[in-house]
Design a protein around this motif. Structure first.
Motif, PDB file in Angstrom:
ATOM      1  N   VAL A 159       1.284  -1.252  -0.067  1.00 55.41           N
ATOM      2  CA  VAL A 159      -0.086  -0.390  -0.432  1.00 55.41           C
ATOM      3  C   VAL A 159       0.899   1.091  -0.418  1.00 55.41           C
ATOM      4  N   THR A 170      -5.954   6.689  -1.988  1.00 52.03           N
ATOM      5  CA  THR A 170      -6.677   5.859  -1.061  1.00 52.03           C
ATOM      6  C   THR A 170      -8.327   6.648  -1.348  1.00 52.03           C
ATOM      7  N   ASP A 172     -10.822   4.000  -0.085  1.00 56.32           N
ATOM      8  CA  ASP A 172     -11.826   3.564   1.123  1.00 56.32           C
ATOM      9  C   ASP A 172     -11.218   1.637   1.748  1.00 56.32           C
ATOM     10  N   TYR A 173     -11.542   1.283   2.356  1.00 55.38           N
ATOM     11  CA  TYR A 173     -11.195  -0.105   3.053  1.00 55.38           C
ATOM     12  C   TYR A 173     -12.249  -0.681   3.345  1.00 55.38           C
ATOM     13  N   VAL A 175     -12.986  -4.611   5.354  1.00 57.60           N
ATOM     14  CA  VAL A 175     -12.028  -5.890   6.128  1.00 57.60           C
ATOM     15  C   VAL A 175     -12.996  -6.509   6.317  1.00 57.60           C
ATOM     16  N   ASP A 180      -8.351  -7.759   4.475  1.00 58.57           N
ATOM     17  CA  ASP A 180      -8.097  -6.838   4.908  1.00 58.57           C
ATOM     18  C   ASP A 180      -7.507  -6.127   3.869  1.00 58.57           C
ATOM     19  N   THR A 182      -7.571  -2.242   0.827  1.00 59.59           N
ATOM     20  CA  THR A 182      -7.000  -1.365   0.517  1.00 59.59           C
ATOM     21  C   THR A 182      -7.620  -0.837  -1.056  1.00 59.59           C
ATOM     22  N   THR A 277     -14.089   2.485   6.302  1.00 62.37           N
ATOM     23  CA  THR A 277     -14.164   1.574   6.432  1.00 62.37           C
ATOM     24  C   THR A 277     -15.671   0.899   6.223  1.00 62.37           C
TER      25      THR A 277
END
Length: 299
Positions: A159, A170, A172-173, A175, A180, A182, A277
């Motif tokens: 990343v 970036t 968003d994420y 999880v 996980d 990115t 997230t």
């Protein structure tokens, strides 16, 4: 100065006939004529000379993920930053103007073994792309080919490299269940690149999938009907994502990795994007299927 968009994908494939059946017979995509069985299969989806290159070989592996820069100055600035990281940069000989793919380009291999290229001035075709009865067209242009998802051994380092060195930003994420991810953008497309930790039997250096976005939701539905009727296995069933809003399905290619065919991706059109997230990748659907070993990234 950063990467502008995803440009192309090159893959060495052990079963070119199966790939031809998938892309040409089932999805009715246009391919360039081949002079011999040793020539690669060049696949068109828009005005570019080709976007996907399938090289006949003895194994399945990613040969090159190609990114684009908008200017020569940006191309050279990116090359300088990659080189400053101690990563070897090799410039392609583009002196033959009749056969080159771009005005200038360089290649490098990242820490997970993914072979990358960055080019400026890719070759386009004056003839419009031919579409069949399945997919009416694709969303490309300034947004690029689509997106790729890469599995990383040292996920935080990957990343950092793609963000700090190549200039991705970036989005968003997500999880979930030990995964996980990115999501990174370089233009208005929600993401052109996603990086993930080792999970779900994937290891660092595995190529997870290529996403291509159709011009209409019915294109996705027709492709889904055609693919499932032909008995092509899926990596994930029909569904809609949480973060980018894409409605899609993931077909499993003859090389093991997936192609996501989707529609309706959210666009990042302002500088005040809020990073979030998510705890699930799907709003509905996208039920996974057992995952075999995918094509690796050995250059």
């Amino acid at each position: 100065m950063s990467i502008a968009r995803l440009g192309a994908l090159d893959v060495e494939v052990a079963d070119l006939e199966a790939w031809h059946h998938l892309l040409v017979d089932l999805l009715e995509l246009e391919v360039r004529p081949r002079a011999s069985d040793d020539d690669p299969l060049l696949v068109r989806i828009d005005e570019y000379h080709h976007r996907i290159t399938l090289h006949p070989g003895t194994e399945d592996r990613i040969r090159r993920i190609t990114w684009e820069a908008d200017t020569l100055a940006e191309l050279h600035a990116i090359a300088d930053r990659v080189s400053a990281e101690g990563v070897s940069v090799d410039w392609t000989d583009t002196s033959d103007v009749t056969s080159r793919s771009a005005v200038e380009e360089f290649t490098f291999v990242d820490a997970d073994g993914f072979p990358n290229a960055v080019w400026f001035g890719p070759t386009v075709d004056e003839a419009p792309v031919r579409t069949g009865s399945v997919i009416s067209g694709f969303v490309t242009g300034e947004l690029g080919l689509g997106h790729v998802v890469l599995m990383c051994k040292d996920y935080p380092a990957a990343v950092d490299f793609y963000s700090r060195v190549l200039g991705f930003r970036t989005t968003d994420y997500i999880v979930w269940d030990g995964a996980d991810a990115t999501f990174l953008h370089c233009n208005a497309r929600h993401h052109s690149l996603a990086l993930m930790n080792e999970c779900f039997s994937f290891t660092g250096g595995d190529f997870n999938h290529l996403m291509i976005e159709t011009a209409d939701l019915d294109d996705v539905g027709r492709a889904y009907d055609r693919i499932t009727a032909a008995g092509i296995s899926l990596q994930m069933d029909f569904g809609r994502h949480t973060n980018d809003g894409v409605t899609s399905f993931y077909l499993r290619t003859p090389s093991g990795f997936a192609i996501e065919i989707g529609y309706g991706g959210e666009l990042i059109q302002t500088d005040d994007w809020v990073v979030k997230t998510y705890r699930s990748p799907s709003r509905w659907g996208h039920e996974p299927s057992p995952t075999p070993k995918v094509a690796g990234a050995q250059p």
